[in-house]
Design a protein around this motif. Structure first.
Motif, PDB file in Angstrom:
ATOM      1  N   GLN A   1      25.419  42.922  56.268  1.00 46.71           N
ATOM      2  CA  GLN A   1      26.147  43.374  55.078  1.00 46.71           C
ATOM      3  C   GLN A   1      27.618  42.991  55.257  1.00 46.71           C
ATOM      4  O   GLN A   1      28.118  42.948  56.387  1.00 46.71           O
ATOM      5  N   PRO A   2      28.326  42.721  54.174  1.00 47.96           N
ATOM      6  CA  PRO A   2      29.731  42.298  54.289  1.00 47.96           C
ATOM      7  C   PRO A   2      30.586  43.214  55.174  1.00 47.96           C
ATOM      8  O   PRO A   2      31.427  42.727  55.924  1.00 47.96           O
ATOM      9  N   VAL A   3      30.351  44.505  55.136  1.00 48.61           N
ATOM     10  CA  VAL A   3      31.134  45.437  55.947  1.00 48.61           C
ATOM     11  C   VAL A   3      30.944  45.194  57.444  1.00 48.61           C
ATOM     12  O   VAL A   3      31.794  45.547  58.256  1.00 48.61           O
ATOM     13  N   GLU A   4      29.853  44.527  57.811  1.00 43.08           N
ATOM     14  CA  GLU A   4      29.571  44.267  59.219  1.00 43.08           C
ATOM     15  C   GLU A   4      30.277  43.023  59.750  1.00 43.08           C
ATOM     16  O   GLU A   4      30.320  42.817  60.965  1.00 43.08           O
ATOM     17  N   ILE A   5      30.832  42.218  58.886  1.00 42.68           N
ATOM     18  CA  ILE A   5      31.534  41.016  59.325  1.00 42.68           C
ATOM     19  C   ILE A   5      33.040  41.141  59.148  1.00 42.68           C
ATOM     20  O   ILE A   5      33.811  40.475  59.823  1.00 42.68           O
ATOM     21  N   ALA A   6      33.481  42.001  58.258  1.00 40.28           N
ATOM     22  CA  ALA A   6      34.915  42.155  57.963  1.00 40.28           C
ATOM     23  C   ALA A   6      35.765  42.395  59.212  1.00 40.28           C
ATOM     24  O   ALA A   6      36.848  41.808  59.334  1.00 40.28           O
ATOM     25  N   PRO A   7      35.329  43.223  60.165  1.00 40.23           N
ATOM     26  CA  PRO A   7      36.163  43.460  61.350  1.00 40.23           C
ATOM     27  C   PRO A   7      36.464  42.212  62.171  1.00 40.23           C
ATOM     28  O   PRO A   7      37.494  42.145  62.843  1.00 40.23           O
ATOM     29  N   VAL A   8      35.601  41.212  62.118  1.00 40.30           N
ATOM     30  CA  VAL A   8      35.858  39.974  62.862  1.00 40.30           C
ATOM     31  C   VAL A   8      37.071  39.257  62.266  1.00 40.30           C
ATOM     32  O   VAL A   8      37.947  38.786  62.991  1.00 40.30           O
ATOM     33  N   TYR A   9      37.133  39.210  60.941  1.00 43.65           N
ATOM     34  CA  TYR A   9      38.285  38.594  60.278  1.00 43.65           C
ATOM     35  C   TYR A   9      39.565  39.386  60.569  1.00 43.65           C
ATOM     36  O   TYR A   9      40.618  38.794  60.816  1.00 43.65           O
ATOM     37  N   VAL A  10      39.456  40.698  60.558  1.00 43.77           N
ATOM     38  CA  VAL A  10      40.630  41.539  60.841  1.00 43.77           C
ATOM     39  C   VAL A  10      41.119  41.281  62.259  1.00 43.77           C
ATOM     40  O   VAL A  10      42.323  41.122  62.489  1.00 43.77           O
ATOM     41  N   LEU A  11      40.214  41.222  63.221  1.00 47.40           N
ATOM     42  CA  LEU A  11      40.601  40.919  64.604  1.00 47.40           C
ATOM     43  C   LEU A  11      41.318  39.587  64.689  1.00 47.40           C
ATOM     44  O   LEU A  11      42.407  39.492  65.272  1.00 47.40           O
ATOM     45  N   LEU A  12      40.727  38.542  64.122  1.00 50.78           N
ATOM     46  CA  LEU A  12      41.312  37.207  64.244  1.00 50.78           C
ATOM     47  C   LEU A  12      42.662  37.094  63.549  1.00 50.78           C
ATOM     48  O   LEU A  12      43.495  36.275  63.942  1.00 50.78           O
ATOM     49  N   ALA A  13      42.900  37.916  62.561  1.00 48.69           N
ATOM     50  CA  ALA A  13      44.195  37.908  61.870  1.00 48.69           C
ATOM     51  C   ALA A  13      45.245  38.735  62.607  1.00 48.69           C
ATOM     52  O   ALA A  13      46.439  38.587  62.369  1.00 48.69           O
ATOM     53  N   SER A  14      44.806  39.578  63.516  1.00 46.09           N
ATOM     54  CA  SER A  14      45.711  40.524  64.174  1.00 46.09           C
ATOM     55  C   SER A  14      46.364  39.953  65.428  1.00 46.09           C
ATOM     56  O   SER A  14      45.944  38.929  65.967  1.00 46.09           O
ATOM     57  N   GLN A  15      47.381  40.649  65.902  1.00 41.55           N
ATOM     58  CA  GLN A  15      48.053  40.270  67.151  1.00 41.55           C
ATOM     59  C   GLN A  15      47.159  40.485  68.360  1.00 41.55           C
ATOM     60  O   GLN A  15      47.395  39.898  69.410  1.00 41.55           O
ATOM     61  N   GLU A  16      46.124  41.307  68.233  1.00 41.25           N
ATOM     62  CA  GLU A  16      45.180  41.485  69.337  1.00 41.25           C
ATOM     63  C   GLU A  16      44.457  40.182  69.671  1.00 41.25           C
ATOM     64  O   GLU A  16      43.909  40.028  70.753  1.00 41.25           O
ATOM     65  N   ALA A  17      44.460  39.231  68.750  1.00 42.09           N
ATOM     66  CA  ALA A  17      43.817  37.937  68.968  1.00 42.09           C
ATOM     67  C   ALA A  17      44.850  36.855  69.280  1.00 42.09           C
ATOM     68  O   ALA A  17      44.599  35.671  69.070  1.00 42.09           O
ATOM     69  N   SER A  18      45.989  37.257  69.821  1.00 34.68           N
ATOM     70  CA  SER A  18      47.090  36.310  70.045  1.00 34.68           C
ATOM     71  C   SER A  18      46.768  35.214  71.060  1.00 34.68           C
ATOM     72  O   SER A  18      47.484  34.219  71.135  1.00 34.68           O
ATOM     73  N   TYR A  19      45.692  35.354  71.814  1.00 34.38           N
ATOM     74  CA  TYR A  19      45.317  34.346  72.801  1.00 34.38           C
ATOM     75  C   TYR A  19      43.989  33.682  72.435  1.00 34.38           C
ATOM     76  O   TYR A  19      43.288  33.133  73.269  1.00 34.38           O
TER      77      TYR A  19
END
Length: 117
Positions: free
Chosen positions: A84-102
């Protein structure tokens, strides 16, 4: 610190015979994003790609697949159902965030356990 996130598909790695054009464009997006990541890293911009497996979207009921396939859509995953879309949204949020800076030049498969090659 900017981020580019593109969307491919598991179809880039395991193409269906009925989705040839779709699978081809999604494979191109994977290659494009990996090359883009190399070009943009010097500017501090990360580029990654999300490659979903079977997710329930408007494509399924709108004729994107034959109705007989829609009835079994997602059954091949380890969960036995489409995402379901709600199950993939967090991946996009992570990749857009500073937590994914590396993280750059990566393909994130969200496939319900179906995997990507």
């Amino acid at each position: 610190g900017a981020s580019v996130i593109t969307t491919a598909s598991v179809q880039a790695y395991e193409p269906s015979d009925i989705l040839l054009d779709y699978a081809t464009t999604k494979a191109g997006i994977v290659a494009y994003t990996k090359a883009l990541a190399k070009q943009l890293i010097e500017k501090g911009i990360r580029a990654n790609v999300v490659a979903p497996g079977p997710f329930w979207t408007v494509l399924q009921p709108s004729g994107g697949q034959p109705q007989e396939k829609v009835a079994k859509f997602g059954e091949q995953t380890q969960f036995g159902r489409p995402g379901q879309p709600v199950e993939i949204a967090p991946v996009y949020v992570l990749l857009a965030s500073q937590e994914a800076s590396y993280i750059t030049g990566e393909v994130y498969g969200v496939t319900g356990g179906a995997g990507i090659a």
